[in-house]
Design a protein around this motif. Structure first.
Motif, PDB file in Angstrom:
ATOM      1  N   GLY A  41      27.729   6.948   7.078  1.00 36.93           N
ATOM      2  CA  GLY A  41      27.958   8.330   6.850  1.00 36.93           C
ATOM      3  C   GLY A  41      26.900   9.104   6.793  1.00 36.93           C
ATOM      4  O   GLY A  41      26.380  10.358   7.142  1.00 36.93           O
ATOM      5  N   VAL A  44      24.323  10.469   9.524  1.00 36.34           N
ATOM      6  CA  VAL A  44      24.733  11.507  10.614  1.00 36.34           C
ATOM      7  C   VAL A  44      23.861  12.515  10.552  1.00 36.34           C
ATOM      8  O   VAL A  44      23.759  13.346  11.505  1.00 36.34           O
ATOM      9  N   VAL A  45      23.006  12.838   9.412  1.00 38.36           N
ATOM     10  CA  VAL A  45      22.132  13.931   9.651  1.00 38.36           C
ATOM     11  C   VAL A  45      20.843  13.558  10.179  1.00 38.36           C
ATOM     12  O   VAL A  45      20.599  12.306  10.299  1.00 38.36           O
ATOM     13  N   PRO A  48      18.207  11.488   7.199  1.00 37.16           N
ATOM     14  CA  PRO A  48      18.903  11.106   6.187  1.00 37.16           C
ATOM     15  C   PRO A  48      18.324  10.789   5.013  1.00 37.16           C
ATOM     16  O   PRO A  48      16.991  10.654   4.876  1.00 37.16           O
ATOM     17  N   THR A 141      32.988   7.053   5.484  1.00 34.58           N
ATOM     18  CA  THR A 141      32.161   7.380   6.360  1.00 34.58           C
ATOM     19  C   THR A 141      32.184   8.958   6.127  1.00 34.58           C
ATOM     20  O   THR A 141      30.923   9.479   6.230  1.00 34.58           O
ATOM     21  N   VAL A 142      33.287   9.720   5.969  1.00 28.31           N
ATOM     22  CA  VAL A 142      33.343  11.090   5.817  1.00 28.31           C
ATOM     23  C   VAL A 142      32.623  11.392   4.455  1.00 28.31           C
ATOM     24  O   VAL A 142      32.010  12.347   4.491  1.00 28.31           O
ATOM     25  N   ALA A 145      28.843  11.184   4.936  1.00 30.27           N
ATOM     26  CA  ALA A 145      28.454  12.283   5.617  1.00 30.27           C
ATOM     27  C   ALA A 145      28.466  13.859   4.926  1.00 30.27           C
ATOM     28  O   ALA A 145      27.445  14.633   5.028  1.00 30.27           O
ATOM     29  N   ALA A 148      25.652  13.651   2.241  1.00 25.27           N
ATOM     30  CA  ALA A 148      24.288  13.936   3.174  1.00 25.27           C
ATOM     31  C   ALA A 148      24.008  15.269   3.402  1.00 25.27           C
ATOM     32  O   ALA A 148      23.167  15.924   3.310  1.00 25.27           O
ATOM     33  N   LEU A 320      31.300  19.840   5.085  1.00 27.04           N
ATOM     34  CA  LEU A 320      31.128  19.359   6.732  1.00 27.04           C
ATOM     35  C   LEU A 320      31.045  20.530   7.457  1.00 27.04           C
ATOM     36  O   LEU A 320      30.588  20.510   8.301  1.00 27.04           O
ATOM     37  N   LEU A 329      24.485  18.647  12.312  1.00 25.28           N
ATOM     38  CA  LEU A 329      25.265  17.718  13.086  1.00 25.28           C
ATOM     39  C   LEU A 329      24.825  17.552  14.655  1.00 25.28           C
ATOM     40  O   LEU A 329      25.262  16.788  15.346  1.00 25.28           O
TER      41      LEU A 329
END
Length: 339
Positions: A41, A44-45, A48, A141-142, A145, A148, A320, A329
């Motif tokens: 996760g 995702v950016v 990272p 994973t969320v 994210a 991040a 998010l 994203l």
């Protein structure tokens, strides 16, 4: 350079309450998989953050490092491992000075240990413990994210975090002053020794203070929440004086542990403001925090006070959502290769 700290407590979610209650045990294989998901996760950016992982002797940190995405720089924290709560606190103290956000895998006790040392660093707390009132039941994973997004500034930490309360305990007994801190709840039981650290017999409870309450919580927050919910961001707390349900004016049926419900007798309920103590006189008992017995007290006056000095918890959805607003994203142009 941005950095995210990862703390995974190997002992969380494996105590006697899960065995006696029949609920599932969160083993270390499952925690390795969650840690692996957190690292995925984080990637995702576009750029990272680096990652530092608390070491352990159960293979969680080793697995996280070996299975990390190729474009993620991951290292273990250089520190002594005692296989106790001291490991979590020591890692949190390191991250207070070096991390932009921290992801914690554990229950209320683990999050409390992090809160004692983490300062103002934003925390994403993921449920892998026994009492999971404060940690969020969110996919790893969320969680990664969201961390991040906060660490890189795609989500403004002041906007997407809420300050959670805590409960400070001061006990004066025949041996002098003793102190303890809880995050979701502190409790007094009428047994005379710590014994099994987990509180598994609700009939032993005589006094409780919670910083939040809802019937869907696990543990003492459920007991208080059956009378009246208290939102996590609401000021203050709730104090309960408990007794045999056959001798009290009312009682509640609450979820006291995973797989366990009980009828609890309520003698008195008191709403507390910030810094307003609830006082209990204890002839012989044990004071605990977040479902674990800690302090033996004799002929004691125990003050349990909700304060506004808890951790900054990340609202995952808000983080998010802010990342979307910042286009963090989105990638412009065609990707030359898949990660």
């Amino acid at each position: 350079m941005t950095r995210v700290g990862l703390i995974a407590n190997p002992a969380a979610g494996r105590d006697i309450r899960r065995l006696t209650g029949g609920a599932s045990v969160v083993d270390n294989y499952a925690k390795r998989r969650v840690a692996e998901c957190v690292l995925e996760g984080l990637a995702v950016v576009a750029e990272p953050p680096d990652v530092a992982v608390m070491p352990d002797r159960s293979g969680i940190a080793d697995h996280a490092v070996s299975e990390a995405p190729d474009d993620l720089a991951v290292e273990r924290v250089e520190m002594t491992v005692e296989e106790s709560a001291a490991d979590t606190r020591r890692a949190a103290a390191r991250f207070r000075e070096s991390a932009d956000a921290v992801v914690v895998l554990g229950g209320d006790g683990t999050t409390r240990d992090v809160a004692l040392e983490i300062g103002d660093v934003p925390v994403v707390s993921v449920s892998t413990g026994t009492n999971n009132v404060v940690p969020t039941p969110v996919d790893g994973t969320v969680a990664g994210a969201a961390a991040a997004a906060v660490a890189t500034g795609a989500a403004d930490a002041d906007t997407v975090t809420d300050r959670h309360g805590r409960i400070d305990v001061r006990a004066d007994d025949v041996n002098g002053e003793k102190r303890l801190t809880g995050l979701a709840a502190v409790e007094i039981t009428d047994r005379s020794f710590v014994g099994t650290r987990a509180v598994i017999d609700p009939s032993e409870l005589v006094g409780v203070v919670v910083s939040r309450a809802h019937p869907s919580d696990i543990g003492l927050g459920s007991v208080a929440g059956c009378l009246e919910p208290l939102a996590p961001d609401a000021p203050g707390g709730v104090a309960l004086r408990l007794d045999d349900p056959e001798a009290t004016p009312r009682s509640v049926s609450a979820i006291v542990a995973p797989g366990m419900t009980a009828t609890i007798g309520i003698e008195e309920r008191e709403r507390l403001d910030w810094d307003e103590p609830a006082t209990f006189d204890v002839s012989d008992g044990v004071v605990g925090a977040d479902g674990e017995r800690e302090l033996e007290v004799v002929d004691a006056t125990v003050e349990m006070t909700p304060t506004a000095d808890g951790p900054r918890l990340v609202d995952v959805d808000a983080a998010l959502g802010a990342a979307v607003e910042a286009d963090a994203l989105v990638r412009e142009g065609p990707l030359l290769e898949e990660r």
